[in-house]
Design a protein around this motif. Sequence first.
Motif, mmCIF file in Angstrom:
data_model
loop_
_atom_site.group_PDB
_atom_site.id
_atom_site.type_symbol
_atom_site.label_atom_id
_atom_site.label_comp_id
_atom_site.label_asym_id
_atom_site.label_seq_id
_atom_site.Cartn_x
_atom_site.Cartn_y
_atom_site.Cartn_z
ATOM 1 N N GLN A 199 47.796 -21.771 25.478
ATOM 2 C CA GLN A 199 49.107 -22.087 26.042
ATOM 3 C C GLN A 199 49.946 -20.845 26.320
ATOM 4 N N GLU A 200 49.660 -19.757 25.645
ATOM 5 C CA GLU A 200 50.409 -18.522 25.885
ATOM 6 C C GLU A 200 49.787 -17.665 26.985
ATOM 7 N N HIS A 201 48.617 -18.059 27.473
ATOM 8 C CA HIS A 201 47.945 -17.288 28.527
ATOM 9 C C HIS A 201 48.653 -17.488 29.860
ATOM 10 N N GLN A 202 48.617 -16.478 30.707
ATOM 11 C CA GLN A 202 49.312 -16.538 31.992
ATOM 12 C C GLN A 202 48.715 -17.582 32.945
ATOM 13 N N LEU A 203 47.448 -17.978 32.693
ATOM 14 C CA LEU A 203 46.803 -18.977 33.541
ATOM 15 C C LEU A 203 47.037 -20.410 33.056
ATOM 16 N N PHE A 204 47.786 -20.572 31.994
ATOM 17 C CA PHE A 204 47.972 -21.910 31.425
ATOM 18 C C PHE A 204 48.528 -22.921 32.431
ATOM 19 N N PRO A 205 49.537 -22.575 33.261
ATOM 20 C CA PRO A 205 50.036 -23.566 34.232
ATOM 21 C C PRO A 205 48.943 -24.073 35.164
ATOM 22 N N TYR A 206 48.025 -23.181 35.569
ATOM 23 C CA TYR A 206 46.930 -23.591 36.439
ATOM 24 C C TYR A 206 45.950 -24.500 35.697
ATOM 25 N N ILE A 207 45.660 -24.141 34.440
ATOM 26 C CA ILE A 207 44.764 -24.963 33.621
ATOM 27 C C ILE A 207 45.339 -26.360 33.460
ATOM 28 N N LEU A 208 46.616 -26.420 33.124
ATOM 29 C CA LEU A 208 47.277 -27.707 32.925
ATOM 30 C C LEU A 208 47.218 -28.554 34.196
ATOM 31 N N GLY A 209 47.502 -27.928 35.324
ATOM 32 C CA GLY A 209 47.471 -28.648 36.595
ATOM 33 C C GLY A 209 46.089 -29.159 36.941
ATOM 34 N N LEU A 210 45.063 -28.348 36.707
ATOM 35 C CA LEU A 210 43.693 -28.738 37.043
ATOM 36 C C LEU A 210 43.203 -29.896 36.170
ATOM 37 N N ILE A 211 43.482 -29.836 34.884
ATOM 38 C CA ILE A 211 43.066 -30.910 33.972
ATOM 39 C C ILE A 211 43.783 -32.210 34.317
ATOM 40 N N ILE A 212 45.075 -32.120 34.583
ATOM 41 C CA ILE A 212 45.842 -33.324 34.917
ATOM 42 C C ILE A 212 45.359 -33.910 36.238
ATOM 43 N N LEU A 213 45.055 -33.064 37.218
ATOM 44 C CA LEU A 213 44.529 -33.561 38.498
ATOM 45 C C LEU A 213 43.209 -34.297 38.299
ATOM 46 N N GLY A 214 42.334 -33.746 37.463
ATOM 47 C CA GLY A 214 41.070 -34.418 37.180
ATOM 48 C C GLY A 214 41.297 -35.789 36.572
ATOM 49 N N ALA A 215 42.226 -35.882 35.619
ATOM 50 C CA ALA A 215 42.520 -37.164 34.986
ATOM 51 C C ALA A 215 43.188 -38.135 35.961
ATOM 52 N N MET A 216 44.058 -37.630 36.833
ATOM 53 C CA MET A 216 44.765 -38.482 37.786
ATOM 54 C C MET A 216 43.814 -39.188 38.738
ATOM 55 N N THR A 217 42.825 -38.471 39.230
ATOM 56 C CA THR A 217 41.901 -39.077 40.184
ATOM 57 C C THR A 217 41.044 -40.151 39.521
ATOM 58 N N LYS A 218 40.612 -39.890 38.295
ATOM 59 C CA LYS A 218 39.749 -40.842 37.592
ATOM 60 C C LYS A 218 40.521 -42.087 37.181
ATOM 61 N N SER A 219 41.757 -41.907 36.753
ATOM 62 C CA SER A 219 42.557 -43.026 36.264
ATOM 63 C C SER A 219 43.544 -43.551 37.298
ATOM 64 N N ALA A 220 43.272 -43.278 38.564
ATOM 65 C CA ALA A 220 44.005 -43.885 39.687
ATOM 66 C C ALA A 220 45.515 -43.737 39.580
ATOM 67 N N GLN A 221 45.964 -42.509 39.308
ATOM 68 C CA GLN A 221 47.402 -42.238 39.261
ATOM 69 C C GLN A 221 47.914 -41.902 40.659
ATOM 70 N N PHE A 222 49.134 -42.307 40.943
ATOM 71 C CA PHE A 222 49.754 -42.011 42.233
ATOM 72 C C PHE A 222 49.790 -40.492 42.442
ATOM 73 N N PRO A 223 49.377 -39.971 43.629
ATOM 74 C CA PRO A 223 49.009 -40.665 44.867
ATOM 75 C C PRO A 223 47.499 -40.859 45.049
ATOM 76 N N PHE A 224 46.715 -40.774 43.971
ATOM 77 C CA PHE A 224 45.261 -40.947 44.074
ATOM 78 C C PHE A 224 44.830 -42.364 43.695
ATOM 79 N N HIS A 225 45.787 -43.298 43.726
ATOM 80 C CA HIS A 225 45.531 -44.663 43.258
ATOM 81 C C HIS A 225 44.750 -45.506 44.249
ATOM 82 N N PHE A 226 44.725 -45.116 45.522
ATOM 83 C CA PHE A 226 44.274 -45.999 46.587
ATOM 84 C C PHE A 226 42.805 -46.391 46.489
ATOM 85 N N TRP A 227 41.993 -45.597 45.772
ATOM 86 C CA TRP A 227 40.574 -45.935 45.698
ATOM 87 C C TRP A 227 40.317 -47.167 44.841
ATOM 88 N N LEU A 228 41.208 -47.448 43.875
ATOM 89 C CA LEU A 228 40.963 -48.545 42.944
ATOM 90 C C LEU A 228 41.054 -49.929 43.598
#
Length: 440
Positions: A199-228
């Motif tokens: 969390q103290e690393h300078q790349l943490f914001p990118y890591i957080l964004g990438l992990i959340i994006l992966g979860a969003m697509t799988k769990s059909a979160q807006f705006p990736f909900h349309f596939w469900l």
Amino acid sequence: MLFTVLIGLITSSLIVPFGKFVKTKWGIILAFIPLLLFLYYLQYLPLINWDRSYVQHIDWIPSLGINFDFRLDGLSLLFSLLITGIGTCIFFYAKSYLKDDPYIDRFFGYLFMFMSAMLGLVLSDNIFLLFTFWELTSISSFFLIGFNNEKIESRKSALTALSVTGLGGFFLLAGLVLIGNIANTYSISELVSKAQLIQEHQLFPYILGLIILGAMTKSAQFPFHFWLPGAMKAPTPVSAYLHSATMVKAGIYLLARFYPILGNNTAWTYSLMIIGGITMLYGAFHSLFRTDMKGVLAYSTISALGILVFLLGLGTQDAIIAASVFIVVHALYKATLFLITGIIDHATHTRDLSVLQGLRKVLLPVAIAGFLAAISSAGVPLTFGFIGKDLIYEATLHSEKHLAIYLTVAAVITNILLVSAGFMAGIKPFFGKLPENLRK
């Protein structure tokens, strides 16, 4: 634990040469495999607690830090019981639902592959092993969603689902690689002890964004909900298993598993609260304007997934408990409503709520099941759903003081809309006057 993952993959491969067996009445034996796995994991229920877990280590590619590391703790046990328990019901149901389908052997092969992939995902204690099973769930769900491949709608829905979840897998892999390189370990258990370093690393914001994006697509979160909603072209057993209890909750599992590593900071909290809040309100609102029973259930599922992301964003102990209970509550009542939808579709050849009514006169046991599922989804007292809804409100009321009232209002509005969706799918088809064309 490894054998519980392999048994489904082995069974799936054996169905290829022994497919004729599945088409006979003895094919019902296959449904006892997930039942035995459920009983196996059930024995761990009194043994697992906050301080105790079970670990299995098998060398795979130790030079790269990639091993078959499995860990059974409270979170993975919860999902393992859902995967095998709901899976048992789905296997028995599918044997009857698809008894006249010439490709039922192929269907069970895909279903076993998916079940094993989900078990592997929730049990993995190595980030690359987790990613391997993550992608296998996308591939196996592609075959299940597109099972009726003679229909162009099914093929299109399967490709859309694979494209969206596959894109999310790419984001997830990038985030996992960054985490592993920063912490110099690929063990999820070891990553927890290095959370501050990450969390103290300078790349943490990118890591957080990438992990959340992966979860969003799988769990059909807006705006990736349309596939469900599009994936509802799949046979009903697929919708009940993948899109209410298991695959769509893989993203929820990912966020919960990485909460000790990436959570407990404002970036995590506000990102998930905003994403989950928008998704839960959007899905609940749109469920009111659907006349297809599966469409209603699809959008209410999107809303429920939004609630779970919202709760994980709150991150308090009350919110984590509420999310854990609601995962089980939602899986039980939503799988029931999907299975009821399949029965109605088989009996009437329609899922149109504008023409379905009075079915209690010919499908009384199904009407009773629909009523019980609907009141549980509404959170009526004395139902399991009531406990789930009560815990959600407790979590929002005990959140930050300046946000508590707004978060609670959002949760109440969402649940009011979901009550309507549950009653539309679980009660409306059974009341009123039975149309003449449905009396046969």
